[in-house]
Structure formats: C-alpha cells, structure tokens
Design a protein around this motif. Structure first.
Motif, PDB file in Angstrom:
ATOM      1  N   HIS A   1       0.812  -1.214   0.000  1.00  0.00           N
ATOM      2  CA  HIS A   1       0.000   0.000   0.000  1.00  0.00           C
ATOM      3  C   HIS A   1       0.849   1.271   0.000  1.00  0.00           C
ATOM      4  O   HIS A   1       0.408   2.310  -0.492  1.00  0.00           O
ATOM      5  CB  HIS A   1      -0.943  -0.001   1.207  1.00  0.00           C
ATOM      6  N   VAL A   2       2.053   1.176   0.539  1.00  0.00           N
ATOM      7  CA  VAL A   2       2.922   2.352   0.634  1.00  0.00           C
ATOM      8  C   VAL A   2       3.299   2.885  -0.745  1.00  0.00           C
ATOM      9  O   VAL A   2       3.459   4.089  -0.935  1.00  0.00           O
ATOM     10  CB  VAL A   2       4.185   2.012   1.450  1.00  0.00           C
TER      11      VAL A   2
ATOM     12  N   ASP B   1       1.551   3.330  -3.212  1.00  0.00           N
ATOM     13  CA  ASP B   1       0.549   4.308  -3.653  1.00  0.00           C
ATOM     14  C   ASP B   1       0.812   5.681  -3.047  1.00  0.00           C
ATOM     15  O   ASP B   1       0.474   6.707  -3.641  1.00  0.00           O
ATOM     16  CB  ASP B   1      -0.856   3.838  -3.257  1.00  0.00           C
ATOM     17  N   PHE B   2       1.423   5.690  -1.869  1.00  0.00           N
ATOM     18  CA  PHE B   2       1.723   6.939  -1.179  1.00  0.00           C
ATOM     19  C   PHE B   2       2.830   7.708  -1.897  1.00  0.00           C
ATOM     20  O   PHE B   2       2.763   8.930  -2.042  1.00  0.00           O
ATOM     21  CB  PHE B   2       2.136   6.628   0.262  1.00  0.00           C
ATOM     22  N   THR B   3       3.846   6.994  -2.356  1.00  0.00           N
ATOM     23  CA  THR B   3       4.988   7.631  -3.026  1.00  0.00           C
ATOM     24  C   THR B   3       4.854   7.615  -4.552  1.00  0.00           C
ATOM     25  O   THR B   3       5.676   8.219  -5.237  1.00  0.00           O
ATOM     26  CB  THR B   3       6.300   6.925  -2.654  1.00  0.00           C
ATOM     27  N   LYS B   4       3.848   6.920  -5.060  1.00  0.00           N
ATOM     28  CA  LYS B   4       3.625   6.789  -6.509  1.00  0.00           C
ATOM     29  C   LYS B   4       4.824   6.180  -7.227  1.00  0.00           C
ATOM     30  O   LYS B   4       5.011   6.384  -8.424  1.00  0.00           O
ATOM     31  CB  LYS B   4       3.291   8.152  -7.130  1.00  0.00           C
TER      32      LYS B   4
ATOM     33  N   ALA C   1       6.215  11.944  -1.605  1.00  0.00           N
ATOM     34  CA  ALA C   1       4.802  12.164  -1.303  1.00  0.00           C
ATOM     35  C   ALA C   1       4.441  13.643  -1.307  1.00  0.00           C
ATOM     36  O   ALA C   1       3.310  14.017  -1.634  1.00  0.00           O
ATOM     37  CB  ALA C   1       4.458  11.556   0.055  1.00  0.00           C
TER      38      ALA C   1
END
Length: 444
Positions: free
Chosen positions: A187-188, A190-193, A411
C-alpha cells in the motif's frame, strides 16, 4: 572436448540464471577472501561475536565495532544467506532481486547480521504461508525488510533484559515486524507513486516508529548512535576500483564490447517498477551498475569522505539499484542537489551523514528521471533537510532512514508536480485553442 566447449560458447546466453547466480557468488567469494587479507581467523571470529552482540542501530559501523575482516566476512555470510533464500523460493533473478541482494550485502557493513535478520525473514515468509501466497511474493519483503534488524538487536542486548528475555522478546518483535512488512509495503507504493525506489524503506520507517513508540511508552529510551571508523580509504578505493572495472569489462564483453543499448536504458525514468534486466538485459545493466559504482566512489572522494561501513553500504546500494531504477542520468541531479543544500547550510560535506544522505538519497532518482535535472536537484536538496530529522522517529532501528525520508519527499513533491504539469498543459491548450473534444481526451 573441444566440440563441447564450442557448443557451450555458441549456446551462451548473457541473461541466463547461471550467469546471474555466478555474479552473486562472486561477491560472496570476493568479500570472503578479502576478509582474511585484513585480519586473522581468530580476529574475524572475535569480530563476528562482537557484531552479533551489537545493538546495531543507526549508525553502528561494524568496522569500528569489530574489525575490517569480520565486517567483510559478515557481508559475505549475509549475501550467501540471501542467495540461498532466493534459490529456495525458486524465483527468477530480476532487477529487484539483484537490488535486494546487494542491499543486504551493503547493510551488512553497518547494522545487519545473521542473528537480527532471521526473525524478520521468517515473519515475512510466515505472512506468505498464512495468506497462501507463493513464497516468492514475500521474497523482496524478506530481504529488504532486514532493515529492521536493529529492532531485534536493540531489544535483545540494550534494554537491560536478561539474555533469555532479550532473545525471546527480540525475536518475537522481529517476527511480527517481518509479518507486517509485505501487506503494508503493497500500500505504501501508492503513497509515493513509485518515485522512491526504497519502498520497503518507507514501510520499515512506519513499522519502526510504531515499535519505538511502544518501547518508549514503557519507559525505555532508544536513540540513534554514531559509531564510525576511519582510515580505510586507500585499500577500499583500490578494491572498489578493481571490482567496478571488472564489472564494466564483463558487461562490455557480454555486450559485444560496446555500449549499445545503454542510451535506451537512460530513457527510463526509474519509477517503480523499472527492471533494467527485463527492459535492457543483464549485459547493459551490468555496465550501468559499474558506472554508478565509479560515480558513487568519486562522490565520496570529491567531498573528502571516509570509506567506512555506512559509506561503503551507500555505494553498494546505489550499484545494486543500478539494476532497478537508477542510472547516471537520474542519480547525478540528486547528488548535486544534496551537495548544493549542504554548501548553502554550511554543512561539513565530508561528514558521513551528509555523504550517505547523497548516496542513499538517490532513492528519489525517479523524480529527476521524470521531471528533469533541475527538479531532481530540488528533490535532493529537500531530502538532505528532511533526512536529518527522521531518525529520531524510529530511534535508528530502521536502517533505511533515507528510504523513509525519501518517501516523504516523493509524497510531498509529486502531487505538486502533477498539479503544476496539469495546469501547464491546460494553459497550453487554451493558448492553442484546440478542439473541445481533443481537450476532453487530453484531460482524461
């Protein structure tokens, strides 16, 4: 006999798994043999004991805790351990696996050892077993997740617990941490793309902060340390110049003595997941890794830094990720940004903290790859400012502190860059007076 040799060279494939395993084992052999050039077997044994019993949190240079030979042997041992794990999962070696194995080798110079790595590896694979996923799905989490090794050592040896309690609680904490890494890491990103290639580093920062918060709430204090060595520049400069020269020559040999294909590799932004073995082949990837090795070594010498455990770890990590997202075009702007910010703030540019911020800060190299060198320099400058303040959050038990910081940089910057790019395109469309249908298509 002669015909068999001819058939071997005719059927030789640079991208075969045997070649890649051979590359891994050559690292083990090189570090293992070098260990005995620096120290006697008894000194290495005593040094290994010191390493295994060290709390190991940031920044614990194993050169200073033990000796050079024991540290090299520790790296050889942990690298062999990682290779065996890869082999047991029957995973095909790709860019991410090369990056993970070399990262294990790198951090075995400061923070990782066989004792504190085992429960994390077991926890990560336990998650795969519980969720009935193939074990190879947790492979990267298991290898990269050993960044939390100091959590195990800190609880075991530095919280005034009895030896039995320390080992028990340390291994339970390590197992739980390893179990948590795979689902959170998924899931992380998605935070940093995907603009910080140390995705598990950010994950470990979150988990490490959680554990340290619990430990501190129990009245125990865990703080980062600074145990560093000096005086090893000459031998390790020679060693790494030889290693990277050999890598370059082998890469060129496998690539028909040319740099053909390297220009295409430089066109990739490096955003997760960019596997250079898949896109450009092992031969070109090996060339890229060697060039990054020369640049990283030159960066250290340019600033007058020491080739101690953490700095050597930084160099090896950059080289490892030369197979998975980093290349000279997206790395150099980050290094320049860190350097510029360091001079602006009058930092000691020869300090290990600043130099490792540059080397490990290349985790955000994809930002330079996507948005250009000037934005990359800005990202590097931000990174140096942020990384100086994040280690207190996790008490130094997350060895990938730069991955944690790089995640915050990505982020923060990426949404702003995306928004700016979007409005820039909108203004361009308005100036050009495009057809409304085309504008709708562009916005979608």
């Amino acid at each position: 006999m002669i015909l068999n040799k001819i058939d071997y060279f005719v059927s030789f494939k640079p991208d075969s798994q045997k070649i890649k395993y051979g590359f891994f084992w050559s690292i083990v052999l090189t570090f293992g043999l070098l260990a005995f050039l620096f120290n006697t077997p008894q000194e290495i044994l005593n040094g290994q004991i010191a390493i295994l019993l060290s709390p190991s949190n940031l920044v614990t240079d194993y050169f200073a805790v033990s000796n050079v030979g024991a540290t090299l042997f520790n790296s050889a041992l942990l690298t062999a351990h990682a290779i065996v794990i890869v082999k047991l999962t029957k995973a095909q070696i790709n860019g991410a696996i090369i990056a993970s194995v070399l990262t294990v080798a790198a951090f075995s110079f400061f923070g990782k050892n066989l004792y504190n790595s085992m429960p994390i590896v077991l926890g990560a694979f336990a998650y795969a077993w519980v969720t009935r996923m193939p074990s190879e799905k947790s492979l990267l989490a298991a290898l990269f997740g050993t960044a939390l090794g100091p959590l195990v050592s800190e609880i075991s040896f530095n919280l005034d617990l009895s030896l039995i309690q320390g080992v028990l609680y340390g291994y339970i904490a390590g197992f739980i941490a390893g179990f948590l890494i795979p689902p959170i890491a998924n899931h992380v990103v998605d935070f940093t793309k995907g603009f910080s290639v140390y995705n598990v580093g950010f994950t470990c920062g979150i988990i490490g902060t959680l554990f340290i918060s619990i430990i501190r709430s129990l009245g125990k204090e865990v703080e980062p340390v600074s145990i560093l060595s000096s005086g090893n520049n000459l031998p390790f400069t020679v060693i790494f110049l030889v290693i990277y020269t050999m890598m370059l020559l082998i890469g060129l040999f496998l690539n028909s003595w040319s740099f053909k294909g390297y220009t295409e590799l430089l066109k990739h932004t490096g955003q997760l997941s960019t596997d250079f073995l898949k896109t450009n082949g092992f031969n070109v990837t090996l060339i890229n890794m060697a060039l990054l090795g020369f640049i990283s070594l030159g960066y250290v010498h340019l600033h007058g830094g020491e080739l101690n455990g953490p700095v050597i770890g930084g160099i090896l990590t950059v080289v490892g990720f030369g197979a998975f997202g980093k290349h000279i075009k997206n790395v150099i702007p980050i290094l320049m940004g860190v350097t510029l910010m360091g001079y602006i703030n009058d930092y000691d540019m020869s300090s290990t903290g600043v130099i490792t911020a540059g080397l490990f800060g290349t985790t955000i190299a994809p930002i330079a790859g996507r948005y250009g060198p000037w934005i990359g320099m800005l990202a590097g400058a931000f990174h140096l400012s942020i990384v100086s303040n994040t280690d207190n959050l996790h008490g130094g038990i997350n060895l990938y502190n730069n991955g944690f910081s790089g995640g915050f940089v990505a982020a923060i910057m990426i949404p702003l860059l995306v928004a700016f790019h979007y409005h820039k395109e909108k203004r361009k469309l308005l100036r050009e007076g495009v057809d409304p249908a085309e504008e709708i298509e562009c916005n979608n």
